[in-house]
Design an enzyme around this catalytic site. Sequence first.
Site, PDB file in Angstrom:
ATOM      1  N   HIS A  47       0.939  -1.167  -0.108  1.00 34.80           N
ATOM      2  CA  HIS A  47      -0.094   0.183  -0.288  1.00 34.80           C
ATOM      3  C   HIS A  47       1.052   1.274  -0.216  1.00 34.80           C
ATOM      4  O   HIS A  47       2.052   1.313  -0.420  1.00 34.80           O
ATOM      5  CB  HIS A  47      -0.940  -0.017   1.356  1.00 34.80           C
ATOM      6  CG  HIS A  47      -1.661  -1.385   1.272  1.00 34.80           C
ATOM      7  ND1 HIS A  47      -2.807  -1.817   0.385  1.00 34.80           N
ATOM      8  CD2 HIS A  47      -1.347  -2.387   2.126  1.00 34.80           C
ATOM      9  CE1 HIS A  47      -2.998  -2.917   0.736  1.00 34.80           C
ATOM     10  NE2 HIS A  47      -2.276  -3.328   1.697  1.00 34.80           N
TER      11      HIS A  47
ATOM     12  N   GLU B 115      -1.548   0.310   8.160  1.00 36.19           N
ATOM     13  CA  GLU B 115      -0.812  -0.668   7.355  1.00 36.19           C
ATOM     14  C   GLU B 115       0.304  -0.066   6.426  1.00 36.19           C
ATOM     15  O   GLU B 115       1.384  -0.633   6.655  1.00 36.19           O
ATOM     16  CB  GLU B 115      -1.742  -1.650   6.652  1.00 36.19           C
ATOM     17  CG  GLU B 115      -1.028  -2.788   6.063  1.00 36.19           C
ATOM     18  CD  GLU B 115      -1.813  -3.774   5.144  1.00 36.19           C
ATOM     19  OE1 GLU B 115      -3.074  -3.217   5.020  1.00 36.19           O
ATOM     20  OE2 GLU B 115      -1.234  -4.545   4.359  1.00 36.19           O
TER      21      GLU B 115
ATOM     22  N   HIS C 128       3.051  -6.864   4.529  1.00 39.49           N
ATOM     23  CA  HIS C 128       1.670  -6.609   4.857  1.00 39.49           C
ATOM     24  C   HIS C 128       1.411  -6.754   6.047  1.00 39.49           C
ATOM     25  O   HIS C 128       2.082  -7.427   6.869  1.00 39.49           O
ATOM     26  CB  HIS C 128       0.467  -7.064   3.705  1.00 39.49           C
ATOM     27  CG  HIS C 128       0.746  -6.710   2.344  1.00 39.49           C
ATOM     28  ND1 HIS C 128      -0.154  -5.799   1.853  1.00 39.49           N
ATOM     29  CD2 HIS C 128       1.611  -7.020   1.477  1.00 39.49           C
ATOM     30  CE1 HIS C 128       0.053  -5.684   0.406  1.00 39.49           C
ATOM     31  NE2 HIS C 128       1.333  -6.374   0.283  1.00 39.49           N
TER      32      HIS C 128
ATOM     33  N   GLU D  45       1.799 -11.449   5.731  1.00 39.42           N
ATOM     34  CA  GLU D  45       1.087 -10.763   6.709  1.00 39.42           C
ATOM     35  C   GLU D  45       1.405 -10.996   7.796  1.00 39.42           C
ATOM     36  O   GLU D  45       1.433 -12.166   8.291  1.00 39.42           O
ATOM     37  CB  GLU D  45      -0.360 -11.513   6.237  1.00 39.42           C
ATOM     38  CG  GLU D  45      -1.125 -11.260   4.911  1.00 39.42           C
ATOM     39  CD  GLU D  45      -1.575  -9.606   4.626  1.00 39.42           C
ATOM     40  OE1 GLU D  45      -1.640  -8.815   5.595  1.00 39.42           O
ATOM     41  OE2 GLU D  45      -2.034  -9.570   3.525  1.00 39.42           O
TER      42      GLU D  45
HETATM   43 ZN    ZN Z   1      -1.955  -5.277   2.698  1.00 37.57          ZN
END
Ligand code: ZN
Length: 343
Positions: free
Chosen positions: A131, A168, A225, A307
């Site tokens: 992102h 994030e 992430h 993640e």
């Molecule tokens: Zn993400």
Amino acid sequence: MRYDESSPPSPESASSISPDRPWYARRSTLVVAAAAIAPACLAGWVLTEVLGGGASDDSRPPRIVMPLSASAALPSASASGGPSGSPSASPAGSPAGGPAAAPAPGASPGGTAPAAANALAGRTVVIDPGHNTGNFQHTTEINRQVDIGSNRKECDTTGTTTNSGYMEAEFSMDVSKRLRAVLEAKGLKVVLTHEAGKARPFGPCIDERARIGNEAAADAVVSVHADGVSAGSRGFHVILPAKVKGGGADTAKIIEPSRQLGERIAGNFARTTGSAPANYLGSGTGLVVRDDLGGLNLSTRPKVFIECGNMRDAKDAAQLSSPEWRQKAAQGIADGIVGFLGG
Ligand code: ZN
């Protein structure tokens, strides 16, 4: 919200999974022994999966791909046969895939190659901070559809936040920069797909994120992430590319090396952070395969997403918000990459 794309996963990836050994079955005897001494670590992960049933509270069904039996987690599993797929598909020359690759006692869980310095010389790692903190101000741009080979998806997404507002995108950039520092100290060349700010007020789009890794001829690519699912869902998972062919996507050559990379990262991440594999998907392995991520579909280099935890769970969020924990996370990812590269 959770990843760089939003369509629900299809079940097809599950059929593409080879009956591979779980990552921890390949770890060093040292680590296996440690796990046997501390069953609360390794066996506990398995129990978590069995009890948890893999149910996700998120609106999207999880893509669970690593079949796991309780026996697979036993230390004796480390002596079982190798994967059914390509025995030496890794361009990095990682020996992790073969039966002869059993590491010597005392070997680093991050790698077994003796010539570490040589193995890392001239190698390139691309880090993709998930992102962009500016995406919230550029919704039109990031909603533009791009080709991901098998489908079309949004250019990028905003990512999630903790309940207290830690983004994030902030997390992923912080970990990525810490990771870069660790890898550069090892002598690796490191490329970030972006550093946000004025040069990158939004994005890059997911197709460009993949292209940056490809054009750098990266030996390994990691997209960083954190997840955004409901409280109680905890732990990390590494996302591996599924077999995808269509449009500009053809992942056949990266599936096996990406799996090796992902297994290395998962094992080392667990070790350095003390975090357990996700309790809400991945069957307790910390590994998931997906075919709906353009960043993986369009990659021609070994690539995984990680993640690191669930930003919507208070306990995970406390870790993710801690600079000390993020350094451990970066160290674990770095150790996994270095091990994959034979360093
Ligand atoms: Zn993400």
